[in-house]
Enzyme design. Structure first.
Site, PDB file in Angstrom:
ATOM      1  N   ARG A 239       0.844  -1.193   0.000  1.00 46.04           N
ATOM      2  CA  ARG A 239       0.000   0.000   0.000  1.00 46.04           C
ATOM      3  C   ARG A 239       0.882   1.247   0.000  1.00 46.04           C
ATOM      4  O   ARG A 239       1.882   1.307   0.729  1.00 46.04           O
ATOM      5  CB  ARG A 239      -0.909   0.026   1.241  1.00 46.04           C
ATOM      6  CG  ARG A 239      -2.087  -0.943   1.170  1.00 46.04           C
ATOM      7  CD  ARG A 239      -3.082  -0.552   0.090  1.00 46.04           C
ATOM      8  NE  ARG A 239      -4.233  -1.420   0.006  1.00 46.04           N
ATOM      9  CZ  ARG A 239      -4.383  -2.431  -0.862  1.00 46.04           C
ATOM     10  NH1 ARG A 239      -3.432  -2.705  -1.734  1.00 46.04           N
ATOM     11  NH2 ARG A 239      -5.485  -3.147  -0.896  1.00 46.04           N
ATOM     12  N   GLU A 268      -3.760   7.388  -5.691  1.00 45.81           N
ATOM     13  CA  GLU A 268      -3.992   6.614  -6.920  1.00 45.81           C
ATOM     14  C   GLU A 268      -5.349   7.007  -7.486  1.00 45.81           C
ATOM     15  O   GLU A 268      -6.320   7.072  -6.742  1.00 45.81           O
ATOM     16  CB  GLU A 268      -3.974   5.117  -6.617  1.00 45.81           C
ATOM     17  CG  GLU A 268      -2.625   4.640  -6.079  1.00 45.81           C
ATOM     18  CD  GLU A 268      -2.630   3.156  -5.694  1.00 45.81           C
ATOM     19  OE1 GLU A 268      -3.633   2.467  -5.946  1.00 45.81           O
ATOM     20  OE2 GLU A 268      -1.612   2.702  -5.154  1.00 45.81           O
ATOM     21  N   HIS A 286      -0.761  -0.147  -9.925  1.00 51.13           N
ATOM     22  CA  HIS A 286      -1.488  -1.007  -8.978  1.00 51.13           C
ATOM     23  C   HIS A 286      -2.115  -2.209  -9.688  1.00 51.13           C
ATOM     24  O   HIS A 286      -3.343  -2.298  -9.836  1.00 51.13           O
ATOM     25  CB  HIS A 286      -2.555  -0.212  -8.212  1.00 51.13           C
ATOM     26  CG  HIS A 286      -2.963  -0.882  -6.932  1.00 51.13           C
ATOM     27  ND1 HIS A 286      -3.365  -0.210  -5.821  1.00 51.13           N
ATOM     28  CD2 HIS A 286      -3.018  -2.193  -6.580  1.00 51.13           C
ATOM     29  CE1 HIS A 286      -3.674  -1.058  -4.850  1.00 51.13           C
ATOM     30  NE2 HIS A 286      -3.461  -2.292  -5.308  1.00 51.13           N
TER      31      HIS A 286
END
Ligand code: DGY
Length: 321
Positions: A239, A268, A286
């Site tokens: 994360r 993000e 991601h």
């Protein structure tokens, strides 16, 4: 009558097919929804189940406004920082995630980050795309050998363990820091450090696999990056919140870090573009679990959880008990 379901983001085709077959759902293929739209859809369709992903902030404000006919919210992710589990519990709403099925792919992607950062994949690729104008001398554009390196893993959970297995195959030595020491059959010879700060000076490569959230926020900051040896490589597929990106950029710019491989970012998708301007970063949007097989398995696991609860059985992967 089929149970009514709302899906808050696009799903892989086989998952959409199963939704079509088993549920009454206005967009079986999924559709990007804001929290307000989710609330509106769940309410107007009288949905009994919600399939969400980590893009949706499933916080106390939203949970508190959800109608009582909603019987389960299943996130199609292993991480659940976007969910206020305490608020769901207070409202007795079962919430579930999708552990296990994404372990291998996330570990594979971590190896990609390690290899790409050590072997300057971004720079080599850029050279090729610009036309490879000249050959390189034997001392130019050199990367780092991975075998023989000491890999520090922060968080030896399912994914951390899968990374350790792969790293051993590449001839690396594994160190780990974790809230508690693990049994020898899990450690497989890895060296345990109760204190992250004590491990950092021994890591040639550091890979984060801890949970996000307030307890790990900013774990890697100016002070902890400085504890890594000069020339270390930093990798994060867990994360973005674990990292102070200002400190990371400073460490990459000064040369204290040789390179970084990152799949996750503080913001993000609006990530700090300075990271993309540095030559010694390898960046991925991601995508840790983004394979056909794994994303399908995640969607199916979320639907299995929904099916279990709607048929009166306990959830398979409850986030609270
Ligand atoms: C997960 O499953 O937690 C992935 O990071 C996607 O959010």
């Amino acid at each position: 009558m089929k149970p009514r379901l709302i899906v808050s983001r696009q799903m892989p085709a086989p998952v959409a097919e199963r939704i079509r077959a088993e549920f009454d759902c206005p967009w079986p293929e999924g559709r990007d929804m804001t929290p307000d739209e989710v609330l509106h859809q769940v309410t107007t369709t009288q949905a009994e189940a919600l399939l969400l992903t980590s893009h949706l902030k499933f916080d106390a404000g939203l949970i508190g406004r959800l109608p009582a006919h909603l019987r389960i919210a299943a996130t199609c992710s292993v991480g659940f920082e976007h969910i206020d589990v305490a608020a769901a519990r207070a409202r007795a709403l079962p919430v579930t995630n999708t552990p296990d099925v994404l372990t291998d792919c996330t570990a594979d992607l971590t190896m990609l980050l390690i290899l790409a950062a050590c072997r300057r994949a971004h720079e080599y690729d850029a050279i090729m795309r610009a036309g490879w104008r000249r050959g390189y001398g034997l001392g130019e554009m050199l990367g780092l050998r991975v075998s023989g390196k000491r890999l520090g893993i922060v968080g030896l959970g399912r994914i951390g363990q899968a990374v350790a297995r792969r790293a051993r195959g590449f001839g690396m030595t594994v160190l780990y820091s974790n809230p508690r020491r693990l049994p020898a059959e899990i450690e497989q010879g890895a060296t345990f450090f109760a204190d992250l700060r004590e491990m950092l000076p021994h890591c040639d490569i550091l890979s984060l696999h801890a949970r996000g959230g307030p307890t790990t926020a900013g774990l890697m900051n100016a002070e902890t990056f400085a504890l890594l040896p000069k020339g270390a490589v930093f990798v994060n597929a867990s994360r973005g919140g674990l990292v102070d990106e200002e400190a990371l950029i400073a460490a990459l710019t000064s040369g204290h870090l040789f390179a970084a491989g990152l799949d996750v970012f503080h913001n993000e998708p609006a990530f700090d573009r300075r990271l993309a301007e540095l030559p010694n970063t390898f960046l991925i949007p991601h995508m840790g679990s983004a394979t056909i097989e794994t994303r399908t398995a995640m969607g199916m696991r979320a639907l299995d959880n929904i099916a279990a609860v709607l048929s009166g059985r306990p959830p398979i992967d409850p986030l609270w008990n």
